[in-house]
Scaffold this motif. Sequence first.
Motif, PDB file in Angstrom:
ATOM      1  N   LEU A 143      13.563  12.082   2.859  1.00 48.19           N
ATOM      2  CA  LEU A 143      12.163  11.846   3.224  1.00 48.19           C
ATOM      3  C   LEU A 143      11.465  11.000   2.168  1.00 48.19           C
ATOM      4  N   PHE A 144      11.735  11.297   0.901  1.00 49.51           N
ATOM      5  CA  PHE A 144      11.105  10.549  -0.175  1.00 49.51           C
ATOM      6  C   PHE A 144      11.574   9.093  -0.181  1.00 49.51           C
ATOM      7  N   LEU A 145      12.858   8.868   0.104  1.00 54.73           N
ATOM      8  CA  LEU A 145      13.357   7.490   0.161  1.00 54.73           C
ATOM      9  C   LEU A 145      12.740   6.729   1.334  1.00 54.73           C
ATOM     10  N   GLY A 146      12.525   7.405   2.451  1.00 54.93           N
ATOM     11  CA  GLY A 146      11.833   6.777   3.573  1.00 54.93           C
ATOM     12  C   GLY A 146      10.411   6.415   3.211  1.00 54.93           C
ATOM     13  N   PHE A 147       9.729   7.304   2.498  1.00 51.29           N
ATOM     14  CA  PHE A 147       8.370   7.041   2.039  1.00 51.29           C
ATOM     15  C   PHE A 147       8.335   5.831   1.096  1.00 51.29           C
ATOM     16  N   LEU A 148       9.293   5.781   0.161  1.00 49.03           N
ATOM     17  CA  LEU A 148       9.343   4.650  -0.776  1.00 49.03           C
ATOM     18  C   LEU A 148       9.666   3.331  -0.069  1.00 49.03           C
ATOM     19  N   THR A 149      10.467   3.392   0.991  1.00 53.02           N
ATOM     20  CA  THR A 149      10.762   2.188   1.761  1.00 53.02           C
ATOM     21  C   THR A 149       9.491   1.650   2.404  1.00 53.02           C
ATOM     22  N   GLY A 150       8.677   2.528   2.958  1.00 55.55           N
ATOM     23  CA  GLY A 150       7.407   2.103   3.536  1.00 55.55           C
ATOM     24  C   GLY A 150       6.477   1.497   2.489  1.00 55.55           C
ATOM     25  N   VAL A 151       6.431   2.109   1.319  1.00 52.67           N
ATOM     26  CA  VAL A 151       5.606   1.572   0.231  1.00 52.67           C
ATOM     27  C   VAL A 151       6.112   0.195  -0.190  1.00 52.67           C
ATOM     28  N   PHE A 152       7.428   0.036  -0.231  1.00 45.80           N
ATOM     29  CA  PHE A 152       8.023  -1.253  -0.605  1.00 45.80           C
ATOM     30  C   PHE A 152       7.615  -2.346   0.390  1.00 45.80           C
ATOM     31  N   TRP A 153       7.687  -2.066   1.700  1.00 44.78           N
ATOM     32  CA  TRP A 153       7.303  -3.058   2.706  1.00 44.78           C
ATOM     33  C   TRP A 153       5.821  -3.383   2.617  1.00 44.78           C
ATOM     34  N   LEU A 154       4.980  -2.376   2.369  1.00 46.92           N
ATOM     35  CA  LEU A 154       3.553  -2.644   2.202  1.00 46.92           C
ATOM     36  C   LEU A 154       3.302  -3.503   0.966  1.00 46.92           C
ATOM     37  N   LEU A 155       4.049  -3.258  -0.089  1.00 48.14           N
ATOM     38  CA  LEU A 155       3.905  -4.058  -1.307  1.00 48.14           C
ATOM     39  C   LEU A 155       4.307  -5.509  -1.067  1.00 48.14           C
ATOM     40  N   LEU A 156       5.383  -5.722  -0.318  1.00 48.72           N
ATOM     41  CA  LEU A 156       5.803  -7.086   0.007  1.00 48.72           C
ATOM     42  C   LEU A 156       4.730  -7.832   0.786  1.00 48.72           C
ATOM     43  N   LEU A 182       4.204 -12.097  11.386  1.00 45.54           N
ATOM     44  CA  LEU A 182       5.172 -11.197  10.755  1.00 45.54           C
ATOM     45  C   LEU A 182       4.537 -10.356   9.651  1.00 45.54           C
ATOM     46  N   ASN A 183       3.561 -10.914   8.946  1.00 42.11           N
ATOM     47  CA  ASN A 183       2.854 -10.137   7.924  1.00 42.11           C
ATOM     48  C   ASN A 183       2.158  -8.944   8.553  1.00 42.11           C
ATOM     49  N   ILE A 184       1.487  -9.170   9.675  1.00 46.22           N
ATOM     50  CA  ILE A 184       0.782  -8.073  10.342  1.00 46.22           C
ATOM     51  C   ILE A 184       1.775  -7.038  10.864  1.00 46.22           C
ATOM     52  N   LEU A 185       2.857  -7.497  11.494  1.00 47.89           N
ATOM     53  CA  LEU A 185       3.844  -6.563  12.037  1.00 47.89           C
ATOM     54  C   LEU A 185       4.522  -5.739  10.939  1.00 47.89           C
ATOM     55  N   ILE A 186       4.939  -6.392   9.875  1.00 47.73           N
ATOM     56  CA  ILE A 186       5.604  -5.684   8.779  1.00 47.73           C
ATOM     57  C   ILE A 186       4.622  -4.744   8.080  1.00 47.73           C
ATOM     58  N   GLY A 228       5.201  -0.780   7.945  1.00 46.15           N
ATOM     59  CA  GLY A 228       5.211  -0.126   6.637  1.00 46.15           C
ATOM     60  C   GLY A 228       4.163   0.968   6.544  1.00 46.15           C
ATOM     61  N   PHE A 229       2.972   0.722   7.093  1.00 47.61           N
ATOM     62  CA  PHE A 229       1.908   1.719   7.069  1.00 47.61           C
ATOM     63  C   PHE A 229       2.295   2.947   7.892  1.00 47.61           C
ATOM     64  N   LEU A 230       2.866   2.726   9.069  1.00 46.39           N
ATOM     65  CA  LEU A 230       3.299   3.849   9.902  1.00 46.39           C
ATOM     66  C   LEU A 230       4.414   4.653   9.235  1.00 46.39           C
ATOM     67  N   VAL A 231       5.328   3.959   8.585  1.00 46.11           N
ATOM     68  CA  VAL A 231       6.423   4.653   7.888  1.00 46.11           C
ATOM     69  C   VAL A 231       5.873   5.516   6.757  1.00 46.11           C
ATOM     70  N   VAL A 232       4.915   4.980   6.011  1.00 41.91           N
ATOM     71  CA  VAL A 232       4.321   5.754   4.920  1.00 41.91           C
ATOM     72  C   VAL A 232       3.609   6.986   5.470  1.00 41.91           C
ATOM     73  N   ILE A 233       2.853   6.821   6.540  1.00 43.45           N
ATOM     74  CA  ILE A 233       2.126   7.954   7.118  1.00 43.45           C
ATOM     75  C   ILE A 233       3.099   9.007   7.661  1.00 43.45           C
ATOM     76  N   THR A 239       1.349  -7.103   0.852  1.00 44.39           N
ATOM     77  CA  THR A 239       0.116  -7.288   0.097  1.00 44.39           C
ATOM     78  C   THR A 239       0.269  -8.322  -1.018  1.00 44.39           C
ATOM     79  N   LEU A 240       1.466  -8.481  -1.536  1.00 42.74           N
ATOM     80  CA  LEU A 240       1.679  -9.485  -2.585  1.00 42.74           C
ATOM     81  C   LEU A 240       2.071 -10.853  -2.020  1.00 42.74           C
ATOM     82  N   ASN A 241       2.054 -10.993  -0.691  1.00 40.71           N
ATOM     83  CA  ASN A 241       2.362 -12.247   0.016  1.00 40.71           C
ATOM     84  C   ASN A 241       3.771 -12.758  -0.255  1.00 40.71           C
TER      85      ASN A 241
END
Length: 78
Positions: free
Chosen positions: A13-26, A48-52, A56-61, A28-30
Amino acid sequence: MSNGHSSCGILGLFLGFLTGVFWLLLVTLNIITDLLALLTLGTLAPILNILIGLIGFLVVIIFGLLIFKKVWRWYFKK
């Protein structure tokens, strides 16, 4: 059977959460936009930015909620 609950461990679960955070970071940093511009696919970058970002936001939630539920059940176990 899992009866509707997550059957994976807290590490998964924690790795899934970190994956979502990683995609959100990608997003937000363009980095996604820069990568697509490098591949000459710059016109697809906003879509693609909006979709990713949404994925990522849904995965984090979702994974955050599953982590919270698992910790809550562990803490209040009788």
